[in-house]
Design a protein around this motif. Structure first.
Motif, PDB file in Angstrom:
ATOM      1  N   GLY A   3       0.815  -1.204   0.000  1.00 52.63           N
ATOM      2  CA  GLY A   3       0.000   0.000   0.000  1.00 52.63           C
ATOM      3  C   GLY A   3       0.848   1.254   0.000  1.00 52.63           C
ATOM      4  O   GLY A   3       2.069   1.209  -0.093  1.00 52.63           O
ATOM      5  N   PRO A   4       0.184   2.404   0.151  1.00 55.97           N
ATOM      6  CA  PRO A   4       0.917   3.675   0.119  1.00 55.97           C
ATOM      7  C   PRO A   4       1.801   3.844   1.353  1.00 55.97           C
ATOM      8  O   PRO A   4       1.513   3.287   2.410  1.00 55.97           O
ATOM      9  N   PHE A   5       2.876   4.589   1.183  1.00 56.84           N
ATOM     10  CA  PHE A   5       3.762   4.869   2.302  1.00 56.84           C
ATOM     11  C   PHE A   5       4.346   6.272   2.127  1.00 56.84           C
ATOM     12  O   PHE A   5       4.292   6.853   1.057  1.00 56.84           O
ATOM     13  N   ILE A   6       4.902   6.772   3.198  1.00 62.50           N
ATOM     14  CA  ILE A   6       5.504   8.110   3.196  1.00 62.50           C
ATOM     15  C   ILE A   6       6.949   7.964   3.638  1.00 62.50           C
ATOM     16  O   ILE A   6       7.240   7.317   4.645  1.00 62.50           O
ATOM     17  N   SER A   7       7.854   8.555   2.878  1.00 62.83           N
ATOM     18  CA  SER A   7       9.267   8.556   3.224  1.00 62.83           C
ATOM     19  C   SER A   7       9.633   9.953   3.702  1.00 62.83           C
ATOM     20  O   SER A   7       9.485  10.928   2.964  1.00 62.83           O
ATOM     21  N   ALA A   8      10.047  10.033   4.973  1.00 63.45           N
ATOM     22  CA  ALA A   8      10.419  11.333   5.535  1.00 63.45           C
ATOM     23  C   ALA A   8      11.423  11.126   6.655  1.00 63.45           C
ATOM     24  O   ALA A   8      11.353  10.149   7.403  1.00 63.45           O
ATOM     25  N   LEU A   9      12.354  12.053   6.780  1.00 63.96           N
ATOM     26  CA  LEU A   9      13.343  12.047   7.858  1.00 63.96           C
ATOM     27  C   LEU A   9      14.117  10.732   7.936  1.00 63.96           C
ATOM     28  O   LEU A   9      14.441  10.248   9.012  1.00 63.96           O
ATOM     29  N   GLY A  10      14.362  10.132   6.785  1.00 65.95           N
ATOM     30  CA  GLY A  10      15.140   8.901   6.745  1.00 65.95           C
ATOM     31  C   GLY A  10      14.372   7.669   7.182  1.00 65.95           C
ATOM     32  O   GLY A  10      14.971   6.629   7.420  1.00 65.95           O
ATOM     33  N   SER A  11      13.060   7.778   7.312  1.00 64.18           N
ATOM     34  CA  SER A  11      12.229   6.638   7.714  1.00 64.18           C
ATOM     35  C   SER A  11      11.059   6.487   6.758  1.00 64.18           C
ATOM     36  O   SER A  11      10.749   7.380   5.976  1.00 64.18           O
ATOM     37  N   ILE A  12      10.395   5.357   6.867  1.00 60.16           N
ATOM     38  CA  ILE A  12       9.209   5.087   6.056  1.00 60.16           C
ATOM     39  C   ILE A  12       8.023   4.954   7.006  1.00 60.16           C
ATOM     40  O   ILE A  12       8.099   4.282   8.032  1.00 60.16           O
ATOM     41  N   TRP A  13       6.924   5.604   6.659  1.00 66.30           N
ATOM     42  CA  TRP A  13       5.749   5.686   7.520  1.00 66.30           C
ATOM     43  C   TRP A  13       4.496   5.208   6.788  1.00 66.30           C
ATOM     44  O   TRP A  13       4.326   5.473   5.604  1.00 66.30           O
ATOM     45  N   CYS A  14       3.602   4.559   7.496  1.00 66.55           N
ATOM     46  CA  CYS A  14       2.243   4.351   7.007  1.00 66.55           C
ATOM     47  C   CYS A  14       1.551   5.706   7.121  1.00 66.55           C
ATOM     48  O   CYS A  14       1.785   6.428   8.093  1.00 66.55           O
ATOM     49  N   PRO A  15       0.699   6.075   6.193  1.00 71.21           N
ATOM     50  CA  PRO A  15       0.031   7.378   6.276  1.00 71.21           C
ATOM     51  C   PRO A  15      -0.706   7.583   7.608  1.00 71.21           C
ATOM     52  O   PRO A  15      -0.689   8.676   8.157  1.00 71.21           O
TER      53      PRO A  15
END
Length: 129
Positions: A3-15
């Motif tokens: 599914g979709p994910f967010i890459s920020a601050l060197g990490s990967i996040w679930c929305p």
């Protein structure tokens, strides 16, 4: 990760997990500004309201660069000479009665005039206090 994910601050996040840490807020951070403070993510609104320091001169919240000087917080443009209002930047300053002054002061010509020595430097009567 599916599914979709967010890459920020060197990490990967679930929305659904990329949200403001404030339990009363929990805004999604993908479409608004956010700030990392001590490993926690805050939306820009909660950061300004609860975390950001106030400027000692103008009393507005400091959202960007914060200058820490003489034990206080300032916007860089607010930390200026108490007499001529010139910003210090990286220039030296001195304190008189808790207020910062640049080295140039009033530029009054003291030749042939009365002056007062303070800290090994000459001052006109108005600035010797």
């Amino acid at each position: 990760m599916l599914g979709p994910f967010i890459s920020a601050l060197g990490s990967i996040w679930c929305p659904e997990h990329f949200v403001c840490v404030n339990p009363q807020c929990r805004r999604g951070l993908q479409d608004i500004g956010f700030v990392e403070e001590k490993g926690q993510l805050y939306c820009e609104y909660c950061f300004e309201k609860f975390i950001a320091p106030s400027c000692n001169k103008c009393n507005n919240k400091i959202k960007g660069d914060c200058l820490n000087a003489i034990g206080k917080h300032f916007h860089p443009q607010c930390f200026s000479c108490a007499h001529c209002k010139k910003e210090f930047g990286s220039n030296p300053f001195f304190l008189e009665e808790g207020l910062p002054y640049c080295e140039k002061m009033c530029k009054k010509n003291l030749e042939g005039q009365s002056f007062y020595a303070k800290g090994g430097r000459p001052f006109c009567k108005n600035h010797a206090r």
